[in-house]
Enzyme design. Structure first.
Site, PDB file in Angstrom:
ATOM      1  N   LYS A   1      -6.157  -1.637  -0.605  1.00 44.50           N
ATOM      2  CA  LYS A   1      -6.982  -1.425   0.577  1.00 44.50           C
ATOM      3  C   LYS A   1      -7.531  -2.763   1.086  1.00 44.50           C
ATOM      4  CE  LYS A   1      -8.061   2.638   2.401  1.00 44.50           C
ATOM      5  NZ  LYS A   1      -7.198   3.813   2.459  1.00 44.50           N
TER       6      LYS A   1
ATOM      7  N   THR B   1     -11.473  17.064   0.475  1.00 45.84           N
ATOM      8  CA  THR B   1     -12.283  15.966   1.026  1.00 45.84           C
ATOM      9  C   THR B   1     -11.746  15.491   2.365  1.00 45.84           C
ATOM     10  OG1 THR B   1     -12.880  15.235  -1.202  1.00 45.84           O
ATOM     11  CG2 THR B   1     -13.129  13.637   0.572  1.00 45.84           C
TER      12      THR B   1
ATOM     13  N   TYR C   1       0.855  -1.188   0.000  1.00 45.75           N
ATOM     14  CA  TYR C   1       0.000   0.000   0.000  1.00 45.75           C
ATOM     15  C   TYR C   1       0.898   1.247   0.000  1.00 45.75           C
ATOM     16  CZ  TYR C   1      -4.209   2.712   0.543  1.00 45.75           C
ATOM     17  OH  TYR C   1      -5.220   3.606   0.317  1.00 45.75           O
TER      18      TYR C   1
ATOM     19  N   ASN D   1       0.574  12.787   1.983  1.00 41.11           N
ATOM     20  CA  ASN D   1       1.460  11.740   1.509  1.00 41.11           C
ATOM     21  C   ASN D   1       1.280  11.595   0.002  1.00 41.11           C
ATOM     22  OD1 ASN D   1      -0.681   9.515   1.014  1.00 41.11           O
ATOM     23  ND2 ASN D   1      -1.049  10.026   3.158  1.00 41.11           N
TER      24      ASN D   1
ATOM     25  N   ASP E   1     -11.106   7.459  -2.465  1.00 47.06           N
ATOM     26  CA  ASP E   1     -10.422   8.399  -3.369  1.00 47.06           C
ATOM     27  C   ASP E   1     -11.300   8.967  -4.482  1.00 47.06           C
ATOM     28  OD1 ASP E   1      -8.151   8.339  -1.890  1.00 47.06           O
ATOM     29  OD2 ASP E   1      -7.063   6.946  -3.160  1.00 47.06           O
TER      30      ASP E   1
END
Length: 547
Positions: A164, A294, A91, A404, A236
């Site tokens: 995920k 968001t 990930y 990130n 996302d």
């Protein structure tokens, strides 16, 4: 294709060299594998040695993905043994490199469903085909408009959904045969992708408005029909759609937006952990969100809900927040506000010179925040001057540079500790090494959604939840925020990834109990802990049956 070949090509059934001689005979595999029968531990030892031989982390990821594509049980057995080492590879942050190079590296769809906005009538068939008769209990879907801090990556973003789900299984024990990754290909506004002859998605600008909404509606209704027991996890989506989609469907089924709720919950848990260390009340804090997209507004909303749980009215809770975006401090007359931002604007009459509040330094000087949260993707913006100004007005400044991957972080943990003379309570968005300053070793918590969503999702699934409420979110955040050692100098505000499986179990039990307490379970369940234990999958080989 023969039955034997189908078994060896099915990652949910394949054991590779671990098939016993009796199984090989019964399944028609005689002579199709080397003679020696290996244990899963021997396979894992062999695979890990190959993993270590790879030249860089992207090559390591590609190697692990090959195992994932061939043998799910072995992949998760290996990941269980090396969780801390593998997490950043499968990930964030290495998944960012895989997404940028998805077209060049593509070899396998990894059992994902690829929905095209250009074919709305195919939505249900797409989901059914990808599920291939599996009992799907968890769906992670992305349209990849807001990938990490990278923006719009079109169909390449499916790797986010796949990654995920890997974390869900590794952390909480969700059966990998019961999950489904979904890409909603609405086109892309990424001109680099559109110009790339190898790009695998729709070659047009993103579709918006009614055509987009119709596909999302088809998708959600198909999930409800085909997978009635499933938790739906949105990942996302862009700031123009994420909150609207969550608001539309959150009372129709158990659904969750990780960028809005997951990020908010982890940050809230980190704040609660920090306040456990400083022995202060959340009602006495002033919050400054730098980056009002968001994630930033999801965080603010989660903290606002917690303040209301603590007894404040909504109007009182909102007075604790200041939101800073590209325009500077957001006022109620700022142009182009999103619906989420409108809840956290200020009035110009509150300030003597509101026209000067166009950057972070000016706002920090004006409002004296005690909590500074960065989701801006603007590297280095938490400067020494800003941090020292903040620290001059609060004894234990809480500072979370969360953007990130690494190259987008607002500050480094080491600098924050040094600039505040060891007083800052810090969490970062990417893994950070311990910091030694004046003889004290500071453990740096990672504000990683993986600390929250596996346990949350597993608890909702175990309890057969009909929906996710603010009460359940608060229960989960308090459970995670309570796992800090307040007696240890330099203690982290969040627990380490090394204990992810352990505290995911605790979270799942707390979440399941919250669902039961609210009467939101579909199935009759009397014991939350038992429900979680009954659903847990462990990576070991079982009997292979093949129709």
């Amino acid at each position: 294709m023969t039955k034997a070949t189908e078994i060896l090509n099915n990652p949910f059934l394949n054991k590779g060299t671990a098939f016993t001689q009796a199984e090989r005979q019964a399944l028609g595999l005689t002579g199709m594998l080397p003679t020696q029968v290996q244990t899963i531990d021997e396979q894992a030892t062999q695979a890990y040695a190959q993993f270590q031989s790879k030249a860089n982390r992207l090559e390591q990821r590609l190697f692990l993905m090959n195992i994932f594509n061939e043998n799910r049980t072995l992949f998760f057995y290996l990941m269980d043994q090396h969780l801390v080492e593998f997490m950043p590879i499968v990930y964030d942050p290495v998944v960012a490199d895989a997404i940028e190079q998805y077209n060049e590296l593509f070899t396998n769809p990894q059992n994902a469903a690829f929905i095209s906005v250009d074919a709305p009538d195919d939505v249900q068939a797409t989901l059914k085909n990808a599920a291939a008769g599996r009992d799907i209990r968890l769906v992670v879907v992305t349209d990849a408009e807001g990938i990490l801090g990278m923006g719009d990556w079109g169909v390449n973003g499916v790797d986010i959904a796949v990654g995920k789900l890997m974390v869900y299984t590794a952390a909480a024990g969700i059966d990998p045969a019961q999950v489904l990754a979904v890409s909603i290909d609405a086109g892309t506004n990424n001109e680099t992708l559109l110009a790339d002859p190898l790009y695998l998605g729709n070659r047009h600008q993103r579709i918006t408005g009614t055509a987009y909404d119709v596909v999302i509606d088809h998708f959600v209704n198909s999930v409800k029909q085909l997978f009635p027991e499933a938790l739906l996890h949105f990942e996302d989506f862009g700031r123009a759609n994420a909150q609207a989609i969550l608001d539309k469907y959150k009372n129709q089924l158990a659904t969750f937006n990780d960028d809005i709720q997951g990020t908010g919950m982890v940050v809230l848990a980190g704040i609660l952990g920090a306040l456990n260390i400083s022995h202060e009340s959340i009602k006495d804090q002033t919050f400054l969100s730098f980056g009002a997209g968001t994630a930033g507004m999801g965080i603010a909303n989660q903290i606002k809900n917690e303040l209301m749980q603590a007894g404040l009215t909504e109007a009182e809770a909102k007075q604790h927040f200041y939101a800073v975006d590209r325009q500077g401090l957001l006022f109620d007359d700022t142009e182009g506000l999103t619906p989420a931002q409108k809840d956290f604007t200020r009035q110009r009459t509150e300030f003597e010179h509101p026209e000067t509040l166009t950057n972070l330094a000016a706002v920090v000087k004006a409002v004296h925040p005690t909590v500074l949260i960065g989701t801006s993707t603007q590297p280095g913006t938490f400067t020494e001057a800003i941090v020292k100004d903040m620290a001059a007005h609060t004894d234990r400044p809480i500072i979370f540079p969360l953007s990130n991957p690494t190259k987008l972080a607002e500050a480094k943990a080491e600098d924050l500790i040094k600039w505040t003379d060891g007083r800052a309570l810090v969490a970062t968005g990417i893994p950070a090494d311990t910091v030694t300053y004046k003889g004290v070793t500071y453990d740096i918590g990672q504000g990683n959604n993986a600390l929250m969503y596996p346990g949350l999702g597993f608890g909702l699934m175990a309890a057969t939840a009909t929906r996710l409420t603010d009460e359940t979110l608060s229960a989960a955040a308090h459970a995670l925020g309570g796992i800090v050692d307040t007696t240890q100098p330099g203690a982290a505000v969040l627990p380490p990834v090394a204990k992810l499986a352990e505290f995911s179990q605790i979270l799942a039990e707390k979440v399941a109990q919250s669902v039961l307490d609210q009467g939101l379970n579909k199935e009759p369940i009397s014991d939350a802990k038992q429900a979680v234990a009954d659903l847990k999958w462990v990576p070991k080989y079982g009997k292979v049956t093949f129709a």
